[in-house]
Design a protein around this motif. Structure first.
Motif, PDB file in Angstrom:
ATOM      1  N   PHE A  85      -6.787   8.099  17.309  1.00  0.00           N
ATOM      2  CA  PHE A  85      -5.568   7.711  16.496  1.00  0.00           C
ATOM      3  C   PHE A  85      -5.087   9.320  16.110  1.00  0.00           C
ATOM      4  CE2 PHE A  85      -3.825   9.640  12.290  1.00  0.00           C
ATOM      5  CZ  PHE A  85      -2.627   8.505  12.570  1.00  0.00           C
ATOM      6  N   THR A  86      -3.864   9.054  17.127  1.00  0.00           N
ATOM      7  CA  THR A  86      -3.058  11.066  16.649  1.00  0.00           C
ATOM      8  C   THR A  86      -1.730   9.831  16.343  1.00  0.00           C
ATOM      9  OG1 THR A  86      -1.877  12.616  17.518  1.00  0.00           O
ATOM     10  CG2 THR A  86      -1.796  10.691  18.833  1.00  0.00           C
ATOM     11  N   ASN A  87      -1.215  11.133  15.316  1.00  0.00           N
ATOM     12  CA  ASN A  87       0.386  10.326  15.106  1.00  0.00           C
ATOM     13  C   ASN A  87       1.454  10.740  15.509  1.00  0.00           C
ATOM     14  OD1 ASN A  87       2.807  12.519  13.616  1.00  0.00           O
ATOM     15  ND2 ASN A  87       0.411  13.367  13.272  1.00  0.00           N
ATOM     16  N   SER A  88       2.783   9.891  15.002  1.00  0.00           N
ATOM     17  CA  SER A  88       3.462   9.721  16.348  1.00  0.00           C
ATOM     18  C   SER A  88       4.466   9.966  15.423  1.00  0.00           C
ATOM     19  CB  SER A  88       4.197   8.247  16.766  1.00  0.00           C
ATOM     20  OG  SER A  88       2.404   7.635  17.600  1.00  0.00           O
ATOM     21  N   ASN A 113      14.595  -3.855  23.682  1.00  0.00           N
ATOM     22  CA  ASN A 113      14.722  -2.662  24.768  1.00  0.00           C
ATOM     23  C   ASN A 113      13.557  -1.400  23.738  1.00  0.00           C
ATOM     24  OD1 ASN A 113      14.457  -2.313  27.730  1.00  0.00           O
ATOM     25  ND2 ASN A 113      15.634  -0.466  27.299  1.00  0.00           N
ATOM     26  N   ALA A 114      13.169  -1.607  23.089  1.00  0.00           N
ATOM     27  CA  ALA A 114      12.486  -0.355  21.983  1.00  0.00           C
ATOM     28  C   ALA A 114      12.339  -0.467  21.149  1.00  0.00           C
ATOM     29  CB  ALA A 114      14.385   0.686  21.818  1.00  0.00           C
ATOM     30  N   VAL A 115      11.039   0.303  20.930  1.00  0.00           N
ATOM     31  CA  VAL A 115       9.624  -0.366  20.260  1.00  0.00           C
ATOM     32  C   VAL A 115       9.783   0.572  18.571  1.00  0.00           C
ATOM     33  CG1 VAL A 115       7.102  -1.822  19.228  1.00  0.00           C
ATOM     34  CG2 VAL A 115       8.968  -2.023  21.422  1.00  0.00           C
ATOM     35  N   PHE A 116       9.925  -0.139  17.406  1.00  0.00           N
ATOM     36  CA  PHE A 116       9.319   0.780  16.455  1.00  0.00           C
ATOM     37  C   PHE A 116       7.892   0.416  16.001  1.00  0.00           C
ATOM     38  CE2 PHE A 116       8.168   2.366  12.244  1.00  0.00           C
ATOM     39  CZ  PHE A 116       9.018   3.479  12.414  1.00  0.00           C
ATOM     40  N   PHE A 117       6.805   0.586  15.803  1.00  0.00           N
ATOM     41  CA  PHE A 117       5.822   0.322  15.614  1.00  0.00           C
ATOM     42  C   PHE A 117       5.455   0.310  14.274  1.00  0.00           C
ATOM     43  CE2 PHE A 117       4.849   0.798  20.414  1.00  0.00           C
ATOM     44  CZ  PHE A 117       4.590  -0.284  20.157  1.00  0.00           C
ATOM     45  N   THR A 118       4.311  -0.821  13.110  1.00  0.00           N
ATOM     46  CA  THR A 118       4.567  -0.548  12.344  1.00  0.00           C
ATOM     47  C   THR A 118       2.671  -0.977  12.226  1.00  0.00           C
ATOM     48  OG1 THR A 118       4.779  -3.106  12.122  1.00  0.00           O
ATOM     49  CG2 THR A 118       6.724  -1.352  11.650  1.00  0.00           C
ATOM     50  N   SER A 119       2.323  -1.401  10.859  1.00  0.00           N
ATOM     51  CA  SER A 119       0.828  -1.777  11.158  1.00  0.00           C
ATOM     52  C   SER A 119       0.545  -3.095  10.533  1.00  0.00           C
ATOM     53  CB  SER A 119       0.871  -1.574   9.568  1.00  0.00           C
ATOM     54  OG  SER A 119       0.496  -0.231   9.920  1.00  0.00           O
ATOM     55  N   GLY A 120       1.704  -4.139  10.395  1.00  0.00           N
ATOM     56  CA  GLY A 120       1.955  -5.453  10.138  1.00  0.00           C
ATOM     57  C   GLY A 120       3.517  -6.632   9.956  1.00  0.00           C
ATOM     58  N   GLY A 121       3.275  -7.549   9.481  1.00  0.00           N
ATOM     59  CA  GLY A 121       4.735  -8.339   9.468  1.00  0.00           C
ATOM     60  C   GLY A 121       5.428  -7.628   7.885  1.00  0.00           C
ATOM     61  N   SER A 122       4.643  -7.421   7.600  1.00  0.00           N
ATOM     62  CA  SER A 122       5.336  -7.342   6.326  1.00  0.00           C
ATOM     63  C   SER A 122       6.391  -5.942   6.091  1.00  0.00           C
ATOM     64  CB  SER A 122       4.620  -6.833   4.566  1.00  0.00           C
ATOM     65  OG  SER A 122       4.050  -8.522   4.242  1.00  0.00           O
ATOM     66  N   GLU A 123       5.634  -5.226   7.109  1.00  0.00           N
ATOM     67  CA  GLU A 123       5.929  -3.629   7.173  1.00  0.00           C
ATOM     68  C   GLU A 123       7.051  -3.765   8.479  1.00  0.00           C
ATOM     69  OE1 GLU A 123       3.607  -1.368   8.435  1.00  0.00           O
ATOM     70  OE2 GLU A 123       2.727  -0.519   6.571  1.00  0.00           O
ATOM     71  N   LEU A 131      16.045  -0.424   9.848  1.00  0.00           N
ATOM     72  CA  LEU A 131      17.101   0.043  10.573  1.00  0.00           C
ATOM     73  C   LEU A 131      18.638  -0.999  10.554  1.00  0.00           C
ATOM     74  CD1 LEU A 131      14.209   0.063  13.176  1.00  0.00           C
ATOM     75  CD2 LEU A 131      15.472   2.266  11.650  1.00  0.00           C
ATOM     76  N   ALA A 132      18.860  -1.892  10.307  1.00  0.00           N
ATOM     77  CA  ALA A 132      19.451  -2.042  10.443  1.00  0.00           C
ATOM     78  C   ALA A 132      20.673  -2.052   9.300  1.00  0.00           C
ATOM     79  CB  ALA A 132      19.501  -4.351   9.515  1.00  0.00           C
ATOM     80  N   LEU A 303      14.435   8.624   9.138  1.00  0.00           N
ATOM     81  CA  LEU A 303      13.035   9.011   7.687  1.00  0.00           C
ATOM     82  C   LEU A 303      12.550   7.871   7.323  1.00  0.00           C
ATOM     83  CD1 LEU A 303      15.468  12.001   5.541  1.00  0.00           C
ATOM     84  CD2 LEU A 303      13.216  11.898   7.249  1.00  0.00           C
ATOM     85  N   HIS A 304      12.058   7.477   8.371  1.00  0.00           N
ATOM     86  CA  HIS A 304      11.217   6.388   7.794  1.00  0.00           C
ATOM     87  C   HIS A 304       9.726   6.672   9.261  1.00  0.00           C
ATOM     88  CE1 HIS A 304      10.434   2.418   7.480  1.00  0.00           C
ATOM     89  NE2 HIS A 304       9.716   1.824   8.563  1.00  0.00           N
ATOM     90  N   GLY A 305       9.106   6.037   9.081  1.00  0.00           N
ATOM     91  CA  GLY A 305       7.198   6.616   9.430  1.00  0.00           C
ATOM     92  C   GLY A 305       6.268   5.546   8.941  1.00  0.00           C
ATOM     93  N   TYR A 306       5.538   5.000   9.650  1.00  0.00           N
ATOM     94  CA  TYR A 306       4.177   4.969   8.697  1.00  0.00           C
ATOM     95  C   TYR A 306       3.234   5.818   9.600  1.00  0.00           C
ATOM     96  CZ  TYR A 306       6.548   0.716   7.052  1.00  0.00           C
ATOM     97  OH  TYR A 306       7.843  -0.373   6.451  1.00  0.00           O
ATOM     98  N   THR A 307       2.171   6.492   8.794  1.00  0.00           N
ATOM     99  CA  THR A 307       1.208   6.677   9.482  1.00  0.00           C
ATOM    100  C   THR A 307       0.792   6.416  10.657  1.00  0.00           C
ATOM    101  OG1 THR A 307       0.496   7.758   6.938  1.00  0.00           O
ATOM    102  CG2 THR A 307      -1.478   7.468   8.458  1.00  0.00           C
ATOM    103  N   TYR A 308      -0.225   4.312  10.798  1.00  0.00           N
ATOM    104  CA  TYR A 308      -0.511   4.781  11.679  1.00  0.00           C
ATOM    105  C   TYR A 308       0.555   3.790  12.710  1.00  0.00           C
ATOM    106  CZ  TYR A 308      -4.712   5.079   9.085  1.00  0.00           C
ATOM    107  OH  TYR A 308      -5.310   5.396   8.171  1.00  0.00           O
ATOM    108  N   SER A 309       1.915   4.203  12.511  1.00  0.00           N
ATOM    109  CA  SER A 309       2.714   3.891  13.580  1.00  0.00           C
ATOM    110  C   SER A 309       2.923   3.993  14.934  1.00  0.00           C
ATOM    111  CB  SER A 309       4.135   4.623  13.253  1.00  0.00           C
ATOM    112  OG  SER A 309       4.812   3.420  12.343  1.00  0.00           O
ATOM    113  N   GLY A 310       2.115   3.180  15.906  1.00  0.00           N
ATOM    114  CA  GLY A 310       1.754   3.862  17.384  1.00  0.00           C
ATOM    115  C   GLY A 310      -0.066   3.861  17.189  1.00  0.00           C
ATOM    116  N   HIS A 311      -0.472   3.493  16.553  1.00  0.00           N
ATOM    117  CA  HIS A 311      -1.627   3.730  16.111  1.00  0.00           C
ATOM    118  C   HIS A 311      -2.833   3.433  17.600  1.00  0.00           C
ATOM    119  CE1 HIS A 311      -6.101   4.006  15.263  1.00  0.00           C
ATOM    120  NE2 HIS A 311      -5.859   3.814  13.803  1.00  0.00           N
TER     121      HIS A 311
END
Length: 445
Positions: A85-88, A113-123, A131-132, A303-311
């Motif tokens: 792991f390393t943060n994104s 075409n572009a992706v924001f990663f989360t830890s699951g469906g609720s996130e 984002l909207a 200013l949005h992101g999770y610790t494990y975004s792009g784990h």
């Protein structure tokens, strides 16, 4: 310690220390865990007593490639040994996240075409709402904040996702929902149009829907529904968010359920089948137009992101999982075995009086329970009895009994074969016959 003693110990510890999600806490204390699973292989799970059962729900609609896939364990091990792991944050990156984002851009329809990663469906859901709203804000439309969703839709349990969910018991758990969420009839495009005009299109940021409602009862939209939704969203300048958390990665017999309808959403939400549940991961995929809008109109840090975004490890597992889905042609298998499942449902429908409507799209399906005398639902839900009888016989299924529904739902792993489909249907038939026989002297009189 023998297995019986170990089971007693674990049940006791479970009662004392484990608060289970979406479970009856009182029932947990009274009866303990109905199953303590220790092993999975293919479409089967084995519990601590050595009993083997078919997982007719792929756990929570998500173990698409089945249990016990050593390839996924190896992918995780290899990545963990190199870089677990390393943060994104601050634009830092890692190769698995980059490769997975590119793969998702390749797989998803149209110009997603572009992706924001989360830890699951609720996130993923909460991220999409933010984002909207942010997208419209930076484009000069700060009042476009409202999110419209469908009744019986399920979008998760974070506060925003709960507010979007159109299943009232989930909303009634809290007395403080998030503002600016609206709900319309699950099948009426006219009600959607009326809602937009009543609220004002200049106040509405997005419409969100599952292509097939899962937890709401496996509800398949009528023909032409989503094509008309896409037109309405375009007409009123509203973003269309497709929640493919359950339906993505082959569940419906296409890689993504939107492909059945020939539509491309502005935002697509993914999780569950992206790793087949082997490790937590979710994703929000946006069109190139939204991506460029975020780049060109934003000022400063997103200013949005999770610790494990792009784990890194989760992304490596997802890449291997997608490789399995593609090389083993599991999307095609989902379509073919889904047809067999629906044929079996229809045969059972003819044989057993309490079976009402049956439906399936790929390997997601449902059976409604109805009183054959009144042609209405029973006063007390019967589906839980069917589920209990099926579990006794070696099949795990789920039920939907809120808001007058009495439904048994199915979502087996996409690797299921004809023999296993036949076994599932045989157990289901026996369970339904047993329940119907028990009703013949009571509720059906």
């Amino acid at each position: 310690m023998i297995k019986a003693d170990l089971k007693i110990e674990l049940i006791d510890l479970d009662k004392k220390h484990f608060i289970h999600p979406t479970s009856s806490l009182k029932q947990q204390q009274e009866t303990g865990a109905p199953f303590i699973f220790t092993e999975g292989k293919g479409v089967y799970l084995t519990d601590i007593s050595g009993r083997k059962v078919i997982e007719g729900m792929a756990s929570l609609w998500n173990v698409n490639v089945g249990y016990g896939r050593k390839e996924l364990a190896e992918a995780a091990r290899e990545q963990m040994e190199k870089l677990a792991f390393t943060n994104s944050f601050s634009s830092m990156s890692n190769e698995p996240a980059i490769r997975l984002a590119a793969k998702l851009a390749e797989l998803t329809p149209g110009d997603l075409n572009a992706v924001f990663f989360t830890s699951g469906g609720s996130e993923s859901n909460d991220t999409a709402y933010k984002l909207a709203r942010y997208y419209w804000k930076i484009k000069g439309f700060p009042e476009k904040t409202k999110i419209i969703s469908r009744k019986k839709g399920y979008h998760g349990v974070n506060i925003g996702a709960t507010s979007a969910t159109g299943i009232m018991p989930f909303q009634e758990m809290t007395n403080s929902l998030a503002p600016d969420f609206l709900h319309v009839d699950e099948c009426s495009t006219e009600m959607l149009r009326q809602c937009i005009e009543r609220e004002g299109a200049d106040k509405v940021a997005a419409f969100i829907s599952e292509p097939v409602q899962g937890a709401g009862g496996v509800n398949i939209a009528p023909e032409g529904y989503f094509q008309e939704v896409r037109k309405i969203c375009d007409e009123y300048n509203i973003l269309f968010i497709a929640d493919e958390v359950i339906t993505g990665f082959g569940r419906t017999g296409e890689m993504f359920a939107c492909e059945h309808y020939g539509i491309v959403p502005d935002i697509m939400l993914l999780a569950k089948g992206i790793t087949s549940g082997y490790i937590p991961l979710g994703a929000v995929v946006v069109t190139e137009a939204i991506h460029q809008g975020l780049i060109n109109h934003s000022d400063g840090t997103l200013l949005h992101g999770y610790t494990y975004s792009g784990h890194a490890t989760a992304c490596a597992v997802a890449l291997k999982n997608i490789e399995i889905i593609e090389t083993e042609k599991l999307v095609e298998n989902s379509r073919l075995m889904g047809q067999k499942l629906l044929e079996g449902f229809k045969k059972i429908q003819k044989e057993i009086d309490i079976v009402g409507d049956v439906r399936a799209l790929g390997l997601i399906g449902a059976i409604e329970i109805m009183d054959p005398i009144t042609n209405q639902r029973f006063a007390t839900p019967i589906a839980p009895k069917v589920s209990a009888e099926a579990a006794k016989r070696g099949l795990i299924i789920r039920t939907v009994v809120f808001e007058g529904m009495d439904t048994v739902v199915f979502s087996p792993p996409l690797i299921i074969n004809q023999k296993e489909i036949d076994e599932l249907l045989s157990i289901l038939r026996d369970a339904l016959i047993s329940v119907q026989s028990s009703l013949s002297g009571g509720e059906m009189c």
